[in-house]
Design a protein around this motif. Structure first.
Motif, short mmCIF file in Angstrom:
data_model
loop_
_atom_site.label_atom_id
_atom_site.label_comp_id
_atom_site.label_asym_id
_atom_site.label_seq_id
_atom_site.Cartn_x
_atom_site.Cartn_y
_atom_site.Cartn_z
N ASP A 1 -3.33 4.62 -4.16
CA ASP A 1 -3.23 3.63 -3.10
C ASP A 1 -3.67 2.25 -3.59
O ASP A 1 -4.83 2.04 -3.98
N THR A 2 -2.76 1.29 -3.52
CA THR A 2 -2.99 -0.08 -3.99
C THR A 2 -3.37 -1.04 -2.86
O THR A 2 -3.39 -2.26 -3.07
N TRP A 3 -3.69 -0.53 -1.71
CA TRP A 3 -3.97 -1.36 -0.54
C TRP A 3 -5.09 -2.36 -0.84
O TRP A 3 -6.19 -2.00 -1.22
N CYS A 4 -4.80 -3.65 -0.69
CA CYS A 4 -5.78 -4.73 -0.82
C CYS A 4 -6.49 -4.67 -2.17
O CYS A 4 -7.72 -4.69 -2.25
N SER A 5 -5.69 -4.61 -3.23
CA SER A 5 -6.21 -4.55 -4.59
C SER A 5 -6.10 -5.91 -5.25
O SER A 5 -5.79 -6.91 -4.60
N SER A 6 -6.33 -5.97 -6.56
CA SER A 6 -6.42 -7.25 -7.26
C SER A 6 -5.80 -7.13 -8.64
O SER A 6 -5.49 -6.02 -9.10
N GLY A 7 -5.62 -8.26 -9.34
CA GLY A 7 -4.96 -8.18 -10.63
C GLY A 7 -5.13 -9.44 -11.45
O GLY A 7 -5.53 -10.50 -10.97
N ALA A 8 -4.80 -9.30 -12.74
CA ALA A 8 -4.81 -10.42 -13.69
C ALA A 8 -3.92 -10.04 -14.86
O ALA A 8 -3.79 -8.86 -15.20
N VAL A 9 -3.32 -11.05 -15.50
CA VAL A 9 -2.48 -10.82 -16.67
C VAL A 9 -3.29 -11.12 -17.93
O VAL A 9 -3.87 -12.21 -18.06
N ARG A 10 -3.31 -10.17 -18.86
CA ARG A 10 -4.06 -10.34 -20.10
C ARG A 10 -3.27 -11.18 -21.11
O ARG A 10 -2.11 -11.52 -20.87
N ALA A 11 -3.89 -11.47 -22.24
CA ALA A 11 -3.31 -12.39 -23.22
C ALA A 11 -1.98 -11.91 -23.77
O ALA A 11 -1.14 -12.71 -24.18
N ARG B 1 0.84 -1.18 0.00
CA ARG B 1 0.00 0.00 0.00
C ARG B 1 0.88 1.24 0.00
O ARG B 1 2.10 1.16 0.20
N THR B 2 0.26 2.39 -0.22
CA THR B 2 1.03 3.64 -0.29
C THR B 2 0.78 4.57 0.89
O THR B 2 1.44 5.60 1.00
N ASP B 3 -0.14 4.21 1.77
CA ASP B 3 -0.63 5.17 2.75
C ASP B 3 -0.14 4.92 4.17
O ASP B 3 -0.83 5.23 5.14
N PHE B 4 1.07 4.36 4.30
CA PHE B 4 1.60 4.10 5.64
C PHE B 4 2.82 4.96 5.95
O PHE B 4 3.43 4.83 7.00
N GLY B 5 3.21 5.83 5.02
CA GLY B 5 4.42 6.61 5.21
C GLY B 5 5.52 6.15 4.28
O GLY B 5 5.27 5.42 3.31
N PRO B 6 6.77 6.51 4.54
CA PRO B 6 7.86 6.13 3.64
C PRO B 6 8.21 4.65 3.73
O PRO B 6 8.10 4.03 4.78
N SER B 7 8.61 4.08 2.59
CA SER B 7 9.15 2.73 2.57
C SER B 7 10.65 2.81 2.80
O SER B 7 11.19 3.88 3.12
N ASN B 8 11.35 1.70 2.60
CA ASN B 8 12.80 1.66 2.80
C ASN B 8 13.57 1.63 1.48
O ASN B 8 14.70 1.20 1.44
N ILE B 9 12.96 2.13 0.40
CA ILE B 9 13.64 2.25 -0.87
C ILE B 9 13.20 3.55 -1.55
O ILE B 9 12.00 3.85 -1.60
N SER B 10 14.15 4.30 -2.05
CA SER B 10 13.85 5.59 -2.67
C SER B 10 13.50 5.42 -4.14
O SER B 10 13.99 4.50 -4.82
N LEU B 11 12.66 6.31 -4.63
CA LEU B 11 12.43 6.40 -6.07
C LEU B 11 13.70 6.90 -6.76
O LEU B 11 14.54 7.58 -6.14
#
Length: 558
Positions: free
Chosen positions: A121-131, A71-81
């Motif tokens: 924010d990607t928190w608890c999202s979903s996904g699939a790979v297309r053809a 997710r994106t809404d918890f503050g900074p991660s441990n890797i910089s852009l």
């Protein structure tokens, strides 16, 4: 004396492994606990001590790179852009300007990773790979709940997330995605969303249009327990949908329930936050009508979430249910795992066995709601008799609790990451610190003693189309004439919250095996019967010789 006898017996087994099929050797060690060799319990290896994020979501791509994100809404991660980039998000509840990454792309072959830019924010999202191999990633929380994100594979550092704000008709938070035979993605449910929609939507459909699914309303309780419903595409084109304690077959084209399956006998919930796991067992496309079976394992007893909020942690469920949905009168067959498990991940192995990995022995999914990490995977052999199918494997040293993930790699290993049971990243003074590492688990079939009978794919000739013949040429040092050669395709899954969306294996119809040179053989194969059995797209194609799989070659069904 006893130690010498055990040592001699272990050495004998290692020697037998060179000349006997893996299934024969393994059947002599049903619990996996007697020996400490790689060949009986598998092997864990730390790949990265930190990738900078906790891998809440994970997807293997066709170029052997894995996209992971949190997710994106918890503050900074441990890797910089990179290159001084920062994410400017006025809707973020913690940081309006964030110069750290919340997604990474991991290169399996190089064992390296680089940051990706995800905006919403990607928190608890979903996904699939297309053809075409493109990952379509949907929903999340806050400003991300109506967003579609696209990531196309690349072999350089040029690819990154592309976002389509506001595309989804409804808020998709804890929804499930499934690729369909026509290449579309269906997106089902989400928190307080009793409906489904498609990506891409038809040009004649209103952007706000959805299809009502009252089954999701009926299966919602005080703790919901129907989030991230288990969804599997069936060979008749309908969808198996399991939520809470109930399951249906859904005709998504006509928006009608075709079949209501019987409830699992124990009456306990299996979906988030009770968080069991589920797989569609391998589909054998060799003979006659295709039989289809779904398996669901683990979870938490009813009321566990409320009890965990009060500091009381119920023992997780130790049961699994199997249902053959193609039977005229389908019913659940129950089995008991060697240990109770909630928040486990079920992953189909190239052999057709199922590994259950990660999770806890008590509690539920949710912040601080799990206890008693289960660090030993179990491997389940679907063809074994009742009570004999589970093998206990060697333990990891790292608890993988809430928000951990696992996916199958083309080389047959299981990639494992994540685990953050806290609202924020927390590394000290907690029971289970946030884990930013990556591990690989190598199942017993990767042990060095099986190398002489391990096949290596040389090439695949012909178009891999529906009902079309093609051939696979492979080498093997010691070809066992009495051994069985099979060809299997595995669709890579989108893993999050104890469920691998779109995961499926098809055992291909084989015509015969020919000797074409020294230690070289060609197996003639027929492509999948229908797009309902194997939707168009990229698959990992494995040759399995006497229970030992090759490294996969990526193929495209079209």
């Amino acid at each position: 004396m006893l130690t010498k006898m055990l040592t001699s017996f272990t050495l004998a087994l290692l020697l037998l492994a060179v000349i006997l099929p893996l299934s024969t050797v393994s059947s002599q060690r049903t619990d996996g606990s007697s020996f400490s060799t790689f060949g009986s319990q598998g092997e864990w290896r730390l790949l990265q001590a930190s990738i900078g994020i906790s891998a809440m979501h994970m997807q293997l791509l066709r170029n052997n790179k894995v996209v992971m994100f949190d997710r994106t809404d918890f503050g900074p991660s441990n890797i910089s852009l990179q290159n001084g980039l920062c994410r400017m998000d006025p809707d973020d509840t913690v940081l309006k300007s964030d110069c750290t990454a919340h997604s990474v792309l991991y290169d399996i072959d190089a064992n390296t990773f680089r940051p990706l830019m995800v905006l919403t924010d990607t928190w608890c999202s979903s996904g699939a790979v297309r053809a075409d191999g493109t990952l379509v990633q949907t929903g999340g929380f806050n400003d991300g709940d109506h967003v579609v994100r696209i990531l196309a594979p690349c072999d350089d550092d040029s690819c990154d997330w592309v976002e389509i704000p506001g595309y989804l008709a409804q808020r998709r938070w804890y929804a499930t995605n499934q690729i369909l035979p026509d290449g579309r993605v269906i997106i089902i449910g989400g928190r307080r969303e009793f409906n489904y929609e498609f990506y891409p939507r038809s040009s004649d459909i209103s952007p706000s249009s959805t299809n009502s699914l009252n089954f999701l309303r009926e299966t919602s309780d005080e703790n919901e327990n129907n989030l991230y419903p288990f969804v599997h595409l069936l060979p008749d084109g309908n969808l198996f949908v399991y939520a809470n304690t109930r399951a249906i077959s859904l005709d998504h084209n006509l928006n009608r329930v075709v079949t209501e399956f019987p409830s699992m006998p124990d009456g306990d919930p299996r979906n988030y936050p009770s968080s069991g796991s589920s797989v569609l067992l391998p589909i054998d496309d060799n003979n006659g009508p295709v039989e289809t079976e779904v398996m669901i394992c683990g979870g938490a007893p009813r009321g566990s979430f409320s009890m965990a909020m009060r500091g009381s942690f119920s023992r997780a469920l130790a049961t699994c249910g199997r249902i053959k949905v193609t039977d005229e009168n389908p019913s659940w067959a129950m089995e008991t795992m060697p240990m109770a498990r909630v928040m486990g991940d079920m992953v189909i192995l190239p052999t057709g066995d199922v590994i259950i990995i990660n999770g806890a022995g008590s509690g539920t999914a949710g912040w601080e709601h799990g206890r008693n990490p289960v660090t030993r995977p179990v491997i389940y052999h679907p063809q074994a008799g009742p009570g004999t199918g589970f093998w206990v494997m060697g333990p990891s040293t790292r608890p993988r609790m809430y928000h951990s993930t696992a996916v199958l790699l083309a080389d047959g290993r299981i990639l494992v990451g994540g685990s953050n049971p806290h609202v924020l990243y927390n590394f000290t003074d907690v029971n289970y610190p946030t884990d930013l590492s990556l591990e690989a688990y190598s199942p017993p079939y990767l042990a060095p003693e099986y190398q002489p009978i391990r096949p290596t794919i040389i090439n695949v000739e012909g178009i891999l189309g529906y009902k079309q013949s093609f051939s696979v040429t492979f080498t093997v040092s010691r070809f066992l004439k009495q051994g069985i050669v099979s060809v299997r395709m595995v669709a890579p899954s989108f893993a999050t919250h104890s469920f691998g969306m779109n995961q499926r294996m098809v055992v291909m119809r084989t015509i015969g095996v020919l000797d074409v040179g020294p230690n070289t053989h060609t197996v003639n194969v027929v492509g999948p019967s229908t797009a309902e059995i194997a939707p168009p797209g990229y698959y990992m194609l494995f040759v399995v010789h006497s229970g030992v799989p090759s490294t996969a070659m990526w193929v495209r069904v079209q």
